[in-house]
Design a protein around this motif. Structure first.
Motif, PDB file in Angstrom:
ATOM      1  N   HIS A 122     -46.721   3.936 -14.784  1.00 43.34           N
ATOM      2  CA  HIS A 122     -47.415   4.178 -16.052  1.00 43.34           C
ATOM      3  C   HIS A 122     -47.379   5.678 -16.388  1.00 43.34           C
ATOM      4  CE1 HIS A 122     -49.998   2.351 -19.104  1.00 43.34           C
ATOM      5  NE2 HIS A 122     -50.753   3.418 -19.085  1.00 43.34           N
ATOM      6  N   ILE A 123     -47.587   6.502 -15.385  1.00 44.63           N
ATOM      7  CA  ILE A 123     -47.602   7.961 -15.591  1.00 44.63           C
ATOM      8  C   ILE A 123     -46.198   8.485 -15.880  1.00 44.63           C
ATOM      9  CG2 ILE A 123     -48.031  10.192 -14.486  1.00 44.63           C
ATOM     10  CD1 ILE A 123     -50.245   8.713 -12.856  1.00 44.63           C
ATOM     11  N   ILE A 124     -45.223   8.051 -15.072  1.00 46.01           N
ATOM     12  CA  ILE A 124     -43.847   8.533 -15.247  1.00 46.01           C
ATOM     13  C   ILE A 124     -43.314   8.143 -16.634  1.00 46.01           C
ATOM     14  CG2 ILE A 124     -41.465   8.267 -14.419  1.00 46.01           C
ATOM     15  CD1 ILE A 124     -42.769   7.895 -11.570  1.00 46.01           C
ATOM     16  N   LEU A 125     -43.568   6.876 -17.017  1.00 42.95           N
ATOM     17  CA  LEU A 125     -43.107   6.422 -18.340  1.00 42.95           C
ATOM     18  C   LEU A 125     -43.790   7.191 -19.458  1.00 42.95           C
ATOM     19  CD1 LEU A 125     -42.960   2.602 -17.662  1.00 42.95           C
ATOM     20  CD2 LEU A 125     -41.029   4.056 -18.275  1.00 42.95           C
ATOM     21  N   ALA A 126     -45.080   7.478 -19.264  1.00 45.81           N
ATOM     22  CA  ALA A 126     -45.817   8.233 -20.286  1.00 45.81           C
ATOM     23  C   ALA A 126     -45.181   9.607 -20.462  1.00 45.81           C
ATOM     24  CB  ALA A 126     -47.284   8.371 -19.885  1.00 45.81           C
ATOM     25  N   LEU A 127     -44.767  10.211 -19.341  1.00 51.82           N
ATOM     26  CA  LEU A 127     -44.150  11.534 -19.427  1.00 51.82           C
ATOM     27  C   LEU A 127     -42.768  11.453 -20.083  1.00 51.82           C
ATOM     28  CD1 LEU A 127     -45.179  13.053 -15.974  1.00 51.82           C
ATOM     29  CD2 LEU A 127     -46.092  13.597 -18.231  1.00 51.82           C
ATOM     30  N   ILE A 128     -41.974  10.459 -19.682  1.00 49.66           N
ATOM     31  CA  ILE A 128     -40.634  10.308 -20.268  1.00 49.66           C
ATOM     32  C   ILE A 128     -40.745  10.105 -21.781  1.00 49.66           C
ATOM     33  CG2 ILE A 128     -38.610   8.778 -20.397  1.00 49.66           C
ATOM     34  CD1 ILE A 128     -39.010   8.216 -17.401  1.00 49.66           C
ATOM     35  N   LEU A 129     -41.625   9.156 -22.172  1.00 49.71           N
ATOM     36  CA  LEU A 129     -41.785   8.854 -23.602  1.00 49.71           C
ATOM     37  C   LEU A 129     -42.411  10.047 -24.336  1.00 49.71           C
ATOM     38  CD1 LEU A 129     -42.985   5.174 -23.184  1.00 49.71           C
ATOM     39  CD2 LEU A 129     -40.973   5.867 -24.476  1.00 49.71           C
ATOM     40  N   GLY A 130     -43.329  10.710 -23.659  1.00 49.16           N
ATOM     41  CA  GLY A 130     -44.002  11.863 -24.272  1.00 49.16           C
ATOM     42  C   GLY A 130     -43.017  12.978 -24.598  1.00 49.16           C
ATOM     43  N   VAL A 131     -42.113  13.261 -23.664  1.00 51.74           N
ATOM     44  CA  VAL A 131     -41.108  14.304 -23.888  1.00 51.74           C
ATOM     45  C   VAL A 131     -40.185  13.902 -25.036  1.00 51.74           C
ATOM     46  CG1 VAL A 131     -39.076  15.419 -22.862  1.00 51.74           C
ATOM     47  CG2 VAL A 131     -41.185  15.209 -21.539  1.00 51.74           C
ATOM     48  N   LYS A 132     -39.735  12.650 -24.998  1.00 49.37           N
ATOM     49  CA  LYS A 132     -38.853  12.140 -26.054  1.00 49.37           C
ATOM     50  C   LYS A 132     -39.544  12.254 -27.420  1.00 49.37           C
ATOM     51  CE  LYS A 132     -36.904   7.725 -27.576  1.00 49.37           C
ATOM     52  NZ  LYS A 132     -35.454   7.875 -27.616  1.00 49.37           N
ATOM     53  N   ASN A 133     -40.805  11.844 -27.469  1.00 50.55           N
ATOM     54  CA  ASN A 133     -41.542  11.874 -28.734  1.00 50.55           C
ATOM     55  C   ASN A 133     -41.768  13.301 -29.226  1.00 50.55           C
ATOM     56  OD1 ASN A 133     -41.671   9.125 -28.616  1.00 50.55           O
ATOM     57  ND2 ASN A 133     -43.736   9.059 -27.778  1.00 50.55           N
ATOM     58  N   TYR A 134     -42.023  14.201 -28.269  1.00 46.66           N
ATOM     59  CA  TYR A 134     -42.267  15.590 -28.653  1.00 46.66           C
ATOM     60  C   TYR A 134     -41.027  16.180 -29.321  1.00 46.66           C
ATOM     61  CZ  TYR A 134     -43.423  20.511 -28.413  1.00 46.66           C
ATOM     62  OH  TYR A 134     -43.665  21.814 -28.746  1.00 46.66           O
ATOM     63  N   PHE A 135     -39.866  15.889 -28.746  1.00 51.89           N
ATOM     64  CA  PHE A 135     -38.638  16.488 -29.272  1.00 51.89           C
ATOM     65  C   PHE A 135     -38.060  15.740 -30.476  1.00 51.89           C
ATOM     66  CE2 PHE A 135     -38.690  18.496 -25.047  1.00 51.89           C
ATOM     67  CZ  PHE A 135     -38.609  19.815 -25.472  1.00 51.89           C
ATOM     68  N   SER A 136     -38.650  14.609 -30.835  1.00 54.35           N
ATOM     69  CA  SER A 136     -38.137  13.886 -31.999  1.00 54.35           C
ATOM     70  C   SER A 136     -38.589  14.536 -33.308  1.00 54.35           C
ATOM     71  CB  SER A 136     -38.575  12.425 -31.956  1.00 54.35           C
ATOM     72  OG  SER A 136     -39.961  12.362 -31.961  1.00 54.35           O
ATOM     73  N   ARG A 137     -39.505  15.490 -33.216  1.00 53.51           N
ATOM     74  CA  ARG A 137     -39.876  16.259 -34.416  1.00 53.51           C
ATOM     75  C   ARG A 137     -39.775  17.728 -34.061  1.00 53.51           C
ATOM     76  NH1 ARG A 137     -44.142  13.680 -36.760  1.00 53.51           N
ATOM     77  NH2 ARG A 137     -42.617  12.815 -38.187  1.00 53.51           N
ATOM     78  N   SER A 138     -38.662  18.359 -34.503  1.00 53.78           N
ATOM     79  CA  SER A 138     -38.424  19.749 -34.100  1.00 53.78           C
ATOM     80  C   SER A 138     -39.372  20.708 -34.825  1.00 53.78           C
ATOM     81  CB  SER A 138     -36.970  20.125 -34.348  1.00 53.78           C
ATOM     82  OG  SER A 138     -36.431  19.398 -35.412  1.00 53.78           O
ATOM     83  N   GLU A 139     -39.525  20.500 -36.126  1.00 56.79           N
ATOM     84  CA  GLU A 139     -40.395  21.395 -36.907  1.00 56.79           C
ATOM     85  C   GLU A 139     -41.707  20.668 -37.200  1.00 56.79           C
ATOM     86  OE1 GLU A 139     -40.600  25.071 -39.245  1.00 56.79           O
ATOM     87  OE2 GLU A 139     -38.622  24.200 -38.941  1.00 56.79           O
ATOM     88  N   LYS A 140     -42.822  21.311 -36.904  1.00 61.34           N
ATOM     89  CA  LYS A 140     -44.119  20.653 -37.126  1.00 61.34           C
ATOM     90  C   LYS A 140     -44.542  20.807 -38.592  1.00 61.34           C
ATOM     91  CE  LYS A 140     -44.169  19.806 -32.803  1.00 61.34           C
ATOM     92  NZ  LYS A 140     -43.528  18.544 -32.501  1.00 61.34           N
TER      93      LYS A 140
END
Lengths: 248, 218
Positions: free
Chosen positions: B70-88
């Motif tokens: 659960h933690i590892i997947l949260a981190l993988i998805l979290g990183v992916k989601n963070y980088f899917s929007r380059s400009e805030k």
């Protein structure tokens, strides 16, 4: 009325931009938001300045071209409508209005407020089609469609592919768009031939384009001008698993 | 199957399954804890049985696996989601189109819960070892430790904060799991929402009753 605009300006080919302030006076509250931008551009052209580039076409909420984020809200403050259907009466006199492009890694800015949404087109190309026999068009009534399914397919077919779901999503996920297109075709008898490959390909392409994952917040559905249901995303997840397990 | 879990939909399936497993665990653990109201003997004997049963290793391994996944997947998805929007965005969505705070902070909630779980294990599982004898059988006196711990105001406040965070995490996570697993239908959608809320309230109130009871009434 008077509006104080903060508009994102980004030159073509440049990686970064900045907000510029414009004050527009003597605006009619009956003007549409896009007409207001037209007026701003006329003023800019008169002053020999570069007008603000923004996407628009039908201006009646059916083409999916307009793509503005106004004060943080894709398509402005109202629900179930595109920004072309937004009027200045929705703003207060002398209000500060921030106008930004849709922001996502998969939607690079072309210029000012125009973004490149061809990532959505590539998803459609990957599986958003059906096979039909060539020759004369078949008699429409020869294929019976269950009433409930027809309604559900139609609700999903209403997606205009504007990308507001991506713009509002905290993860810039295209799940609502892809699931709407997938639901539209997978629910109908005409879409059965490619049912499995459609799910696999469209989801695969979505992944390749660099959209984020779905956190099931529902913001996409609330920002959608066509109010596509979150249920479509659950259907996509289901169809994807089924297709994956039963594919050759 | 390898490719399935490389895609975010597959990862969300796993996230949902492990989340539901952990949600079931917190319910079971909470119900066991309620034995504190039945007195020290019932509580201590139940905990003794739990730790020493044959399936204990299997349950603990399963729990640890689900927790880590659960933690590892949260981190993988979290990183992916963070980088899917380059400009805030300069402005955040407001009103109906806004994303709720508890849905924006899931990873932060998870981080607090992780810290909580580690400290909780240190405090209780690996904490002071008291013993008590019931009918000639020596068992660990966890009851005494619980009483000791929850007589400290700091611990009570920390548990209340952590448990309220667990509440919001459960509230979003439960209904979200069903959605990720593709389980959504007009007939039972509203029930999933209500059940998630009810489950989260039930579990949280159950847990909170412990420190409150010990602090004020023991």
């Amino acid at each position: 009325m008077v509006l104080k605009l903060k508009i994102w300006r980004q030159e073509q080919g440049q990686k970064d931009g900045r907000f510029e302030s414009y004050v527009l006076e003597e605006l009619s509250s009956d003007m549409s938001f896009l007409e207001m931008l037209d007026q701003l551009n006329e003023n800019l052209v008169k002053k020999k300045k570069v007008p603000v580039a923004f996407d628009h076409d039908c201006r009646e909420g059916i083409c999916g071209s307009c793509s503005l984020v106004i004060n943080g809200n894709p398509h402005g403050p109202h629900t179930g409508s595109a920004v072309c259907q937004l009027h200045l009466r929705s703003f207060k006199d002398r209000e500060e209005v921030w106008v930004e492009p849709f922001r996502a890694k998969a939607f690079p800015v072309i210029q000012d407020l125009i973004v490149d949404r061809s990532s959505l087109d590539r998803i459609i190309q990957s599986g958003g089609y059906i096979s039909v026999n060539t020759g004369s068009a078949p008699e429409a009534h020869s294929i019976p469609v269950e009433k409930g399914k027809a309604e559900e397919a139609f609700s999903n077919a209403a997606c205009i592919g504007c990308g507001a779901c991506v713009a509002v999503c905290k993860n810039a996920s295209a799940s609502l768009f892809v699931s709407a297109k997938l639901s539209h075709l997978n629910l109908l008898p005409q879409g059965q031939a490619e049912k499995k490959s459609r799910a696999l390909r469209m989801v695969g392409q979505m992944e390749k384009e660099g959209f984020g994952a779905c956190t099931n917040t529902g913001a996409c559905s609330r920002a959608c001008p066509k109010e596509i249901s979150l249920r479509s995303i659950a259907r996509m997840n289901r169809e994807y698993l089924k297709a994956y397990l039963s594919s050759d | 199957m390898k490719k399935f879990f490389l895609f975010s939909i597959g990862q969300k399936y796993l996230m949902g399954v492990t989340g539901l497993g952990l949600a079931f665990f917190v319910l079971a653990h909470m119900l066991g804890n309620l034995l504190i109201f039945a007195g020290d003997k019932a509580y201590n004997l139940y905990m003794h049985q739990m730790v020493n049963m044959k399936a204990s290793v299997i349950v603990q391994t399963g729990l640890l696996t689900a927790f880590l996944l659960h933690i590892i997947l949260a981190l993988i998805l979290g990183v992916k989601n963070y980088f899917s929007r380059s400009e805030k965005y300069a402005r955040q969505a407001s009103g109906w189109k806004a994303t709720a705070w508890y849905q924006k902070t899931l990873i932060a909630q998870g981080a607090v819960i992780l810290v909580f779980v580690i400290l909780h294990l240190i405090t209780f599982k690996f904490g002071a070892h008291y013993e008590v004898v019931y009918e000639g059988k020596t068992v660990r006196n966890l009851f005494q430790l619980v009483i000791e711990v929850f007589q400290k105001p700091v611990m009570v406040i920390w548990y209340l904060i952590a448990l309220l965070i667990l509440f919001v995490h459960l509230f979003h996570g439960l209904s979200s799991s069903f959605q990720s697993l593709g389980l959504s239908h007009p007939r039972f959608d509203s029930w999933i929402k209500k059940l998630s809320l009810g489950y989260a309230v039930f579990v949280t109130v159950g847990y909170i009753s412990l420190p409150i009871y010990v602090f004020f009434f023991v």
